[in-house]
Design an enzyme around this catalytic site. Sequence first.
Site, PDB file in Angstrom:
ATOM      1  N   ARG A  18       0.840  -1.215   0.000  1.00 53.93           N
ATOM      2  CA  ARG A  18       0.000   0.000   0.000  1.00 53.93           C
ATOM      3  C   ARG A  18       0.872   1.261   0.000  1.00 53.93           C
ATOM      4  O   ARG A  18       0.563   2.242   0.687  1.00 53.93           O
ATOM      5  CB  ARG A  18      -0.924   0.033   1.232  1.00 53.93           C
ATOM      6  CG  ARG A  18      -1.944  -1.075   1.298  1.00 53.93           C
ATOM      7  CD  ARG A  18      -2.995  -0.952   0.198  1.00 53.93           C
ATOM      8  NE  ARG A  18      -4.140  -1.798   0.439  1.00 53.93           N
ATOM      9  CZ  ARG A  18      -4.242  -3.068   0.084  1.00 53.93           C
ATOM     10  NH1 ARG A  18      -3.251  -3.656  -0.562  1.00 53.93           N
ATOM     11  NH2 ARG A  18      -5.348  -3.742   0.339  1.00 53.93           N
ATOM     12  N   SER A  43     -10.733  -1.079   3.400  1.00 55.65           N
ATOM     13  CA  SER A  43      -9.939  -1.178   4.632  1.00 55.65           C
ATOM     14  C   SER A  43      -9.628   0.222   5.148  1.00 55.65           C
ATOM     15  O   SER A  43      -9.084   1.043   4.411  1.00 55.65           O
ATOM     16  CB  SER A  43      -8.612  -1.879   4.360  1.00 55.65           C
ATOM     17  OG  SER A  43      -8.838  -3.151   3.831  1.00 55.65           O
ATOM     18  N   GLU A  65      -5.228   3.724   6.430  1.00 50.47           N
ATOM     19  CA  GLU A  65      -4.973   3.568   4.999  1.00 50.47           C
ATOM     20  C   GLU A  65      -5.682   4.689   4.236  1.00 50.47           C
ATOM     21  O   GLU A  65      -5.251   5.137   3.176  1.00 50.47           O
ATOM     22  CB  GLU A  65      -5.498   2.196   4.534  1.00 50.47           C
ATOM     23  CG  GLU A  65      -5.057   1.869   3.135  1.00 50.47           C
ATOM     24  CD  GLU A  65      -5.777   0.681   2.542  1.00 50.47           C
ATOM     25  OE1 GLU A  65      -5.520  -0.449   2.977  1.00 50.47           O
ATOM     26  OE2 GLU A  65      -6.591   0.895   1.639  1.00 50.47           O
TER      27      GLU A  65
HETATM   28  N1  EPU Z   1      -9.857 -11.277  10.156  1.00 48.62           N
HETATM   29  C1  EPU Z   1     -10.573 -11.389  11.334  1.00 48.62           C
HETATM   30  N2  EPU Z   1     -11.654 -10.591  11.533  1.00 48.62           N
HETATM   31  C2  EPU Z   1     -12.072  -9.680  10.613  1.00 48.62           C
HETATM   32  C3  EPU Z   1     -11.350  -9.554   9.408  1.00 48.62           C
HETATM   33  C4  EPU Z   1     -10.249 -10.354   9.206  1.00 48.62           C
HETATM   34  O1  EPU Z   1     -10.246 -12.185  12.182  1.00 48.62           O
HETATM   35  O2  EPU Z   1     -13.067  -9.005  10.873  1.00 48.62           O
HETATM   36  C5  EPU Z   1      -8.686 -12.139   9.940  1.00 48.62           C
HETATM   37  C6  EPU Z   1      -9.052 -13.546   9.470  1.00 48.62           C
HETATM   38  O3  EPU Z   1      -8.157 -14.431  10.073  1.00 48.62           O
HETATM   39  C7  EPU Z   1      -8.766 -13.513   7.990  1.00 48.62           C
HETATM   40  C8  EPU Z   1      -7.597 -12.552   7.918  1.00 48.62           C
HETATM   41  O4  EPU Z   1      -7.862 -11.588   8.945  1.00 48.62           O
HETATM   42  O5  EPU Z   1      -8.398 -14.767   7.519  1.00 48.62           O
HETATM   43  C9  EPU Z   1      -7.476 -11.842   6.594  1.00 48.62           C
HETATM   44  O6  EPU Z   1      -8.717 -11.251   6.272  1.00 48.62           O
HETATM   45  P1  EPU Z   1      -9.040 -10.831   4.756  1.00 48.62           P
HETATM   46  O7  EPU Z   1      -8.714 -11.919   3.822  1.00 48.62           O
HETATM   47  O8  EPU Z   1     -10.419 -10.280   4.719  1.00 48.62           O
HETATM   48  O9  EPU Z   1      -7.963  -9.705   4.461  1.00 48.62           O
HETATM   49  P2  EPU Z   1      -7.438  -8.459   5.267  1.00 48.62           P
HETATM   50  O10 EPU Z   1      -5.997  -8.672   5.590  1.00 48.62           O
HETATM   51  O11 EPU Z   1      -8.346  -8.087   6.368  1.00 48.62           O
HETATM   52  C10 EPU Z   1      -6.540  -7.300   3.080  1.00 48.62           C
HETATM   53  C11 EPU Z   1      -6.681  -5.991   2.365  1.00 48.62           C
HETATM   54  C12 EPU Z   1      -8.023  -5.917   1.640  1.00 48.62           C
HETATM   55  C13 EPU Z   1      -8.105  -7.067   0.650  1.00 48.62           C
HETATM   56  C14 EPU Z   1      -7.941  -8.391   1.426  1.00 48.62           C
HETATM   57  C15 EPU Z   1      -7.894  -9.577   0.510  1.00 48.62           C
HETATM   58  C16 EPU Z   1      -5.362  -4.418   3.661  1.00 48.62           C
HETATM   59  C17 EPU Z   1      -5.369  -3.247   4.578  1.00 48.62           C
HETATM   60  N3  EPU Z   1      -6.554  -4.888   3.305  1.00 48.62           N
HETATM   61  O12 EPU Z   1      -7.523  -7.315   4.106  1.00 48.62           O
HETATM   62  O13 EPU Z   1      -8.042  -4.707   0.902  1.00 48.62           O
HETATM   63  O14 EPU Z   1      -9.347  -7.072  -0.051  1.00 48.62           O
HETATM   64  O15 EPU Z   1      -6.694  -8.368   2.147  1.00 48.62           O
HETATM   65  O16 EPU Z   1      -6.693  -9.609  -0.158  1.00 48.62           O
HETATM   66  O17 EPU Z   1      -4.286  -4.879   3.267  1.00 48.62           O
HETATM   67  C18 EPU Z   1      -8.740  -2.438   0.875  1.00 48.62           C
HETATM   68  O18 EPU Z   1      -7.542  -2.133   0.801  1.00 48.62           O
HETATM   69  O19 EPU Z   1      -9.644  -1.559   0.892  1.00 48.62           O
HETATM   70  C19 EPU Z   1      -9.118  -3.826   0.990  1.00 48.62           C
HETATM   71  C20 EPU Z   1     -10.380  -4.221   1.163  1.00 48.62           C
END
Ligand code: EPU
Length: 337
Positions: A165, A237, A333
């Site tokens: 990012r 995010s 972000e």
């Molecule tokens: N998780 C939780 N609770 C939650 C959300 C997530 O426990 O409410 C944990 C779970 O273990 C899950 C892990 O976090 O397996 C990862 O969650 P997720 O796959 O939803 O991804 P993220 O790391 O929360 C990032 C990006 C998203 C992107 C997803 C998928 C960032 C800040 N965010 O989220 O990007 O869609 O990965 O690749 O890096 C965005 O930038 O606006 C965005 C949505």
Amino acid sequence: MYSIFHNYCLKSLNTFGIDAKADHFIEAKSVADLKEAIKWIKDNQFQWFVLGGGSNVLFKGDYKGVVVKPAILGIDDVYEDEQYVSLKVGAGVDWDNLVEYAVNRGLGGIENLSLIPGSVGASPIQNIGAYGVEAKDTIERVEGIYIDTLKSFMLANDGCQFGYRDSIFKNELKGKVVVTHVIFRLSKTPKYAIHYGNLEEELKQFGQLNIANIRKAVIAIRNSKLPDPKELGNAGSFFKNPVVDITLVEDLQKKFDKVPYYPVSNELVKLPAGWLIEQCGWKGKRIGKVGVHKMQALVLVNYEGCSGDDVIYLAHSIRESVMEKFNVTLEMEVNII
Ligand code: EPU
């Protein structure tokens, strides 16, 4: 000639749906328009900023200055060989329209980035990423203009200092350039990235492994977790996933059942901010007009006509809880304007 509007409502131009106004709003449909608009702004010494798809901004209040929207369109082939096609894409093209176009032509590389709200011009700035793929993986070069001299620049991928990012456009070149075009190198023989989270599992219901089905699976996952900004205002995010020392995870593993994390190096790991926020009890909580999304704790939502300050207050409370419980700082972000 660019179009200029005064006392302009920005509500439909930011996915959070914040009802803010700008003193002036300019839509520039070509590089020439953009240069002319910047010249006018400089001559009048207005403060200003560039608004892309509005999917990563939070307006604190009305904007006393000029909001400039580069509305440069067009997707053009600029190079082709046996393996790749390079597309030159205008900064104003809707990101997901580009992904759909590429997938329909059988060109791979950005299908995992399906349904990300925003414009193409913003994609290199924060190096958008999802499901194991980042924009930097296919960006060949970025073109734009220097604000100072109004001269054009071209920056190859390795000059963009891409990170998680992050890019040169958020650092050294912040406030110094405007992106007008991005050139993507897409593959006629795509390599599939399907190992993030439950993507592989989700893909099974769509049959054959190809980019069209990866797009369908990513859209299905996003729709199940992330609120549609047209229905519930949000900016994806709200925080970045913090990079922390691996020893912290080792400590956390003593206290929590399953600690999710992604290795970054031998010493560093990325912790999902959504998990940290959920552990602090925020998931699904609503405070007046704002709240934390019930399916993804990393997303803050506007339930009904909230102000930028309502969101910032909630964000600060969340940061404090995470700091108190985990001693981890969450970095926003979203850009606060
Ligand atoms: N998780 C939780 N609770 C939650 C959300 C997530 O426990 O409410 C944990 C779970 O273990 C899950 C892990 O976090 O397996 C990862 O969650 P997720 O796959 O939803 O991804 P993220 O790391 O929360 C990032 C990006 C998203 C992107 C997803 C998928 C960032 C800040 N965010 O989220 O990007 O869609 O990965 O690749 O890096 C965005 O930038 O606006 C965005 C949505």
